[in-house]
Motif scaffolding. Structure first.
Motif, PDB file in Angstrom:
ATOM      1  N   LYS A 113       8.810  32.416  -9.130  1.00  0.00           N
ATOM      2  CA  LYS A 113       7.497  32.741  -9.675  1.00  0.00           C
ATOM      3  C   LYS A 113       7.189  34.235  -9.594  1.00  0.00           C
ATOM      4  O   LYS A 113       6.532  34.793 -10.479  1.00  0.00           O
ATOM      5  N   PHE A 139      -2.044  30.094 -10.980  1.00  0.00           N
ATOM      6  CA  PHE A 139      -1.936  28.686 -10.610  1.00  0.00           C
ATOM      7  C   PHE A 139      -0.529  28.178 -10.839  1.00  0.00           C
ATOM      8  O   PHE A 139       0.231  28.735 -11.646  1.00  0.00           O
ATOM      9  N   ASP A 140      -0.193  27.097 -10.124  1.00  0.00           N
ATOM     10  CA  ASP A 140       1.019  26.339 -10.431  1.00  0.00           C
ATOM     11  C   ASP A 140       0.665  25.245 -11.428  1.00  0.00           C
ATOM     12  O   ASP A 140      -0.484  24.794 -11.504  1.00  0.00           O
ATOM     13  N   ASN A 143      -1.509  22.019 -10.709  1.00  0.00           N
ATOM     14  CA  ASN A 143      -2.870  22.151 -10.197  1.00  0.00           C
ATOM     15  C   ASN A 143      -3.908  21.547 -11.136  1.00  0.00           C
ATOM     16  O   ASN A 143      -3.650  21.347 -12.326  1.00  0.00           O
ATOM     17  N   THR A 209      -0.751  29.377  -4.397  1.00  0.00           N
ATOM     18  CA  THR A 209      -1.390  29.149  -5.690  1.00  0.00           C
ATOM     19  C   THR A 209      -2.904  29.147  -5.493  1.00  0.00           C
ATOM     20  O   THR A 209      -3.400  29.202  -4.369  1.00  0.00           O
ATOM     21  N   ASP A 232       3.899  34.892  -1.728  1.00  0.00           N
ATOM     22  CA  ASP A 232       2.469  34.881  -1.421  1.00  0.00           C
ATOM     23  C   ASP A 232       2.181  35.577  -0.090  1.00  0.00           C
ATOM     24  O   ASP A 232       1.313  36.450  -0.001  1.00  0.00           O
ATOM     25  N   ASP A 256      -3.635  20.372  -5.815  1.00  0.00           N
ATOM     26  CA  ASP A 256      -2.227  20.442  -6.207  1.00  0.00           C
ATOM     27  C   ASP A 256      -1.495  19.203  -5.706  1.00  0.00           C
ATOM     28  O   ASP A 256      -2.045  18.366  -5.001  1.00  0.00           O
TER      29      ASP A 256
END
Length: 419
Positions: A113, A139-140, A143, A209, A232, A256
């Motif tokens: 990502k 976002f993933d 989600n 996310t 992250d 999620d």
């Protein structure tokens, strides 16, 4: 090796652990006593791009895009940008059908990502579209958002934060003890880490996310320059060292999907554990330096998050294993082994009890946000410590095994988790 030596070492480890993490216990009591603070209305409605990096996520991505279009925030101020990253299914087509602008990326060498985010930002820089947006949500594909999510995040964004994270809930809490273990940890992270940090004026932490980045921080850094296995926490660590304070919005909730098999969980948490070691290796000295030179509590908080707990636990286990091996070959070793076994059992029980209390408190206070049968809410407080203790073998393997990014398949497309 005398049993008293082992017990003395264990007491020292226990004391060190207590000193390192007492502040997180304070966070819990602080939130129980003070609670949430109301958010003031935003002075302005900002323009946002919602970025979704997706690889073969056609089963779920449409539901996320729909939940974005169902926001109570003005739709003319929100664009959905999907990076269809090395997809071999129809993720791109599904995204377009649901109203997203799609960028298709094919690069099998730079995988993950972090690389996809950076690639998209570079494209937006080149096209001139980057300056159309005040901020960028990330976002993933699995989600889902509560209808007021963007409105609530906009309130905190209006206060000038360069990065903001949000309340992370779960679509499939009730699947089994594994998904519930993840879920309780993220609920605890939201309520009793990031919320407390926000109220106390220190920095929060981005967690995978559900976060918002200011236009300026991305432009200043020339894109997304974080490519370790846990991009992250790398972003969080690098920016906290620079003195950036990451915000949190307790009223912005998203959902999620969590893994439901131990194999999936092992693969994912192995990557996380390896990523934490990578971040510690790359930034550990800078964190320590900033703690002592600038008196940065935020850096201490991050340092405690990425390494010592697992290290201290592993050190304690190694100590017991070494003493047990010695005891097996020692003369009249039976009493020693019995005392050793009892001491080890007490240590494990204390860890279990502490984790159980953390899970129980989180379950009670977040009861109405947990989408699960009431009986299972109680049951999963007992399995939560077991889930957390399975990190120990994962952390050991991560020390020695080469780990790469692997996709986790998402299949639970449940837009019916809303309250």
């Amino acid at each position: 090796m005398d049993i008293d030596i082992v017990l003395t070492i264990e007491r020292c480890i226990h004391l060190t652990f207590t000193l390192c993490y007492a502040y997180q216990v304070f966070y819990i009591f602080y939130m129980l006593i003070r609670g949430n603070r109301p958010l003031s209305l935003a002075r302005k409605q900002y323009r946002y791009a919602v970025i979704i990096c997706a690889r073969n996520e056609s089963n779920v991505i449409g539901h996320l895009i729909d939940s974005i279009h169902q926001q109570d925030y003005p739709q003319e101020l929100v664009d959905v940008l999907v990076v269809a990253d090395n997809c071999t299914d129809n993720t791109a087509d599904v995204s377009r059908e649901h109203g997203a602008k799609v960028f298709e990326r094919f690069n099998t060498e730079l995988v993950g990502k972090g690389y996809a985010l950076d690639w998209l930002f570079k494209n937006l820089f080149a096209s001139g579209d980057f300056d159309n947006y005040d901020g960028f949500f990330v976002f993933d594909a699995d989600n889902l958002l509560e209808p007021n999510y963007i409105t609530e995040m906009n309130k905190v964004f209006d206060r000038g934060f360069q990065a903001i994270t949000s309340y992370r809930n779960t679509k499939n809490y009730d699947s089994n003890w594994i998904s519930a273990g993840y879920s309780l940890w993220f609920l605890r992270e939201s309520k009793y880490l990031n919320n407390a940090r926000m109220n106390l004026g220190t920095s929060c932490a981005i967690s995978g996310t559900g976060f918002l980045l200011h236009h300026d921080i991305i432009k200043k850094q020339g894109g997304w320059n974080y490519h370790l296995l846990t991009e992250d926490i790398e972003f969080t660590t690098a920016n906290v060292i620079q003195g950036e304070r990451i915000g949190y919005c307790h009223t912005a909730m998203f959902y999620d999907e969590q893994p439901i098999t131990f194999k999936q969980s092992w693969v994912q948490r192995l990557r996380w554990s390896k990523g934490f070691y990578q971040v510690f290796h790359k930034y550990g000295f800078q964190l320590l330096k900033t703690i002592f030179v600038k008196g940065s509590f935020a850096c201490l908080d991050i340092l405690m998050s990425i390494f010592p707990a697992l290290f201290l636990t592993l050190l304690s286990i190694v100590c017991y294993i070494g003493a047990a091996i010695y005891g097996i070959f020692a003369i009249q070793s039976s009493p020693m082994l019995l005392d050793l076994a009892m001491s080890f059992f007490i240590m494990v029980f204390n860890v279990y009890l502490f984790l159980y209390l953390v899970g129980l408190i989180t379950t009670i206070t977040e009861w109405n946000n947990i989408h699960c049968r009431n009986s299972n809410k109680i049951l999963y407080t007992f399995t939560f410590p077991i889930f957390m203790l399975t990190y120990i073998p994962i952390a050991i393997v991560a020390l020695f095994k080469k780990v790469g990014w692997q996709p986790i398949q998402h299949t639970i497309a449940r837009p019916d988790v809303k309250k």
